[in-house]
Design a protein around this motif. Structure first.
Motif, short mmCIF file in Angstrom:
data_model
loop_
_atom_site.label_atom_id
_atom_site.label_comp_id
_atom_site.label_asym_id
_atom_site.label_seq_id
_atom_site.Cartn_x
_atom_site.Cartn_y
_atom_site.Cartn_z
N ASN A 219 1.87 1.83 -3.44
CA ASN A 219 0.72 2.37 -4.18
C ASN A 219 0.48 3.84 -3.87
O ASN A 219 0.07 4.60 -4.74
N VAL A 220 0.72 4.24 -2.61
CA VAL A 220 0.60 5.66 -2.27
C VAL A 220 1.58 6.45 -3.15
O VAL A 220 1.21 7.46 -3.77
N PHE B 139 -6.46 4.98 0.82
CA PHE B 139 -6.51 3.53 0.74
C PHE B 139 -7.20 2.90 1.96
O PHE B 139 -7.28 3.50 3.03
N VAL C 81 0.83 -1.21 0.00
CA VAL C 81 0.00 0.00 0.00
C VAL C 81 0.87 1.26 0.00
O VAL C 81 0.51 2.27 -0.61
N LEU C 82 2.05 1.22 0.64
CA LEU C 82 2.92 2.40 0.63
C LEU C 82 3.47 2.65 -0.77
O LEU C 82 3.60 3.80 -1.22
N PRO D 76 -1.81 6.78 -12.92
CA PRO D 76 -2.37 7.68 -11.91
C PRO D 76 -2.45 9.12 -12.40
O PRO D 76 -1.48 9.64 -12.95
N MET E 289 -6.03 9.58 -3.88
CA MET E 289 -6.53 8.30 -3.37
C MET E 289 -6.31 8.16 -1.86
O MET E 289 -5.26 8.50 -1.34
N ARG F 246 2.82 5.57 -6.03
CA ARG F 246 2.36 5.58 -7.42
C ARG F 246 1.22 6.57 -7.61
O ARG F 246 1.16 7.27 -8.61
N SER F 247 0.32 6.63 -6.61
CA SER F 247 -0.83 7.52 -6.76
C SER F 247 -0.40 8.99 -6.78
O SER F 247 -1.08 9.84 -7.32
N PHE F 248 0.76 9.28 -6.18
CA PHE F 248 1.29 10.64 -6.25
C PHE F 248 2.26 10.83 -7.42
O PHE F 248 2.99 11.81 -7.48
#
Ligand SMILES: Nc1ncnc2c1ncn2[C@@H]1O[C@H](COP(=O)(O)OP(=O)(O)O)[C@@H](O)[C@H]1O
Ligand SMILES: [Mg+2]
Lengths: 257, 278
Positions: free
Chosen positions: A160-161, B90, A157-158, B82, B88, A163-165
């Motif tokens: 992914n955080v 989570f 999840v970190l 993205p 987002m 990647r989301s930024f």
């Protein structure tokens, strides 16, 4: 629990118990040796060991040797951190490299590298570099392996955080993977330093060169048992100093887990 | 069924999204032909039983999953990675344990190169918004689960996304904390006029907050219905006691119960099969 309560609940009891146990151990040994139940030609009585400190310090120049061993450990430790972490990062980055080498590195971790000292003597001569390089190679595997473990163990999840930024690969590494892996990397460095110290003192002993290892060799050959054990105490002091320094660095890099 | 009403003010459009996973037991269709759109300033929820494909949909919209069919458009632009307009939050705990609350929240500001004094100031603003004043210099390890989730929310808000996308952000919290955090989110959403897409399995939460709710079916994850929630705003958790609220909850529950029990039977069967084969 908050940091404040954690600080308050730190009592002097554990430290006192630890020191107490050590004192009790020395007292017991003293009694066992003095009463003849333990042969004093194998283990000298602790009082004699402590008594020989002055002699070892003054006559055997223990501080110079202590500094020499300390410097060798420090050099090996710095090299270890730089090359070990870089190696781990590269192996994590290039999966082929990891698949190809990880087993070998793990095998190297359990190999008795100290037995290869003749080879190192040939390469580096009878110098501090032989000692440093042997400490370095013996201690490299745990640093590499723990670096890989730490980076691979970063929570999905970190990542992914990140990647989301829209982090760039280099930001992803420096801002997420590396700090997340840091505690595990430190476990590796701590293990590595133990390996390095053991090997460094061992090689000093074997090739009869330089620091505390050579002193132990000398004293043992002179059958100065109390002095030998006193010198071993200084080796322990080196490792204690290293662990204290390392803990400071770790707290500075990562204040709370 | 739910064809996208291609109104001009749609800020986010999902058009015939399909996702399938190849698993050891054969292909699983996680999302099956899902289409909807979210309007500017709208609070839109997606609800469905667990395992129906909500997180998969979340990942597709967030650009984290790319092997889907169909298109996601943000402001008319098709996205494949993205998008900076989407922020987002989570489901799992996602704060950085090595950063203080302030440094967590300031993370997106650091990325755009805002200078330190200014980003601390900005971070403070968002920390206040989620009600964490006084905890600026704490580390996540010193906070409760609900507080950490608020840190994650503040971090995402700090990047000032056009669309706030959240995957069951309160699922791991107790009911009281969840309701109060719901109030907080509503308050923030009204204050910022924030377009929000909330994914949840909680009917009360969905009805309390949403303008519209998309109900998903279980396996394959299709759109069962899109329900308009016509309750007055501003809302708080007090609305939970009203008749109109109860009516919406009952309506959505009747839709969902069929799906949920199908999901339960499916999972039981799965366990039985595994028991039989071992
Ligand atoms: N990476 C994956 N590989 C295989 N199957 C997956 C994967 N991710 C999700 N699934 C399957 O897709 C379905 C939907 O999962 P998910 O989107 O996580 O559901 P939800 O968030 O609604 O609980 C589940 O049956 C799950 O087992
Ligand atoms: Mg989910």
């Amino acid at each position: 629990m908050t940091a404040a309560t954690a600080r308050r609940s730190r009592s002097p009891l554990p430290a006192a118990t630890g020191i107490g146990a050590l004192v009790a151990f020395f007292a017991t040994m003293e009694v066992l040796v003095q009463s003849g139940m333990v042969n004093r030609f194998i283990v000298p009585p602790p009082s004699e060991i402590f008594g020989s400190f002055g002699r070892v310090i003054v006559e055997e120049h223990v501080f110079g040797r202590f500094l020499q061993t300390l410097t060798e450990c420090l050099t090996a430790g710095v090299m270890l951190t730089v090359f070990g972490v870089a190696g781990g990062v590269l192996m994590h980055r290039f999966k082929l490299l990891q698949q190809a080498c990880e087993t070998w590195v793990a095998a190297l971790a359990s190999a008795p590298i100290v037995l290869m000292y003749p080879l190192f003597l040939v390469i580096y001569g009878r110098s501090a570099w032989t000692i440093i390089m042997m400490g370095f190679f013996a201690a490299l595997p745990p640093v590499i392996l723990k670096t890989i473990e730490g980076i691979s163990g970063t929570r999905k999840v970190l990542i992914n955080v990140g990647r989301s930024f829209n982090l760039t690969p280099s930001q992803q590494f420096w801002k997420i993977l590396f700090p997340s892996a840091l505690p595990t990397i430190f476990v590796g460095i701590r293990l590595g330093l133990i390996f390095a110290l053991i090997n460094i003192v061992g090689v000093e002993f074997l090739i009869n060169y330089g620091g505390l290892g050579q002193l132990i060799n000398d004293l043992a050959e002179r059958y100065d048992l109390a002095g030998t054990y006193a010198a071993i105490c200084f080796v322990i002091l080196v490792s204690v100093l290293f662990f204290m320094a390392l803990e400071k660095v770790e707290r500075w890099l990562r204040p709370v887990d | 069924m739910a064809a996208p009403s291609s109104t001009n003010n749609a800020i986010l459009t999902a058009d015939h999204i399909n996702v399938r996973f190849e698993t050891a037991e054969g292909p699983v269709i996680a999302v099956d032909d899902v289409s909807f759109d979210v309007k500017q300033g709208e609070f839109f929820s997606v609800i469905g039983p667990s395992g129906c494909g909500k997180s998969t949909l979340f990942n597709v919209i967030g650009g984290l999953l790319s092997h889907h069919q169909g298109t996601i458009k943000v402001g008319g632009e098709t996205i494949s990675e993205p998008h900076k307009s989407i922020g987002m939050v989570f489901q799992e705990e996602s704060t950085f344990p090595w950063r203080t609350v302030t440094d967590n929240v300031a993370f997106p500001l650091e990325l755009i190169g805002m200078e330190k004094a200014q980003r601390i100031e900005r971070a403070k603003h968002f920390i206040g918004m989620v009600g964490l004043n006084g905890f600026e210099n704490r580390y996540p390890g010193e906070l409760s689960g609900g507080m950490r989730q608020r840190v994650s929310l503040a971090r995402t808000l700090a990047s000032e996304p056009k669309i706030l996308l959240m995957d069951e952000p309160f699922a791991a919290l107790d009911e009281q904390t969840r309701l109060l955090l719901g109030d907080k989110v509503l308050q923030i959403q009204q204050q910022l006029k924030q377009t929000t897409l909330l994914i949840t399995h909680n009917i009360t939460e969905a009805v309390q907050m949403s303008d519209r709710i998309l109900v998903m079916t279980y396996r394959p994850g299709k759109v069962k219905r899109i329900v308009d929630i016509d309750l007055p705003r501003p809302r708080t958790s007090e609305i939970v006691g009203s008749d109109a609220f109860g009516h919406y909850v009952a309506q959505i529950w009747s839709d969902l119960r069929e799906e949920a029990s199908r999901g339960m039977r499916d999972q039981e069967k799965h366990v039985m099969d595994e028991g039989a084969s071992s």
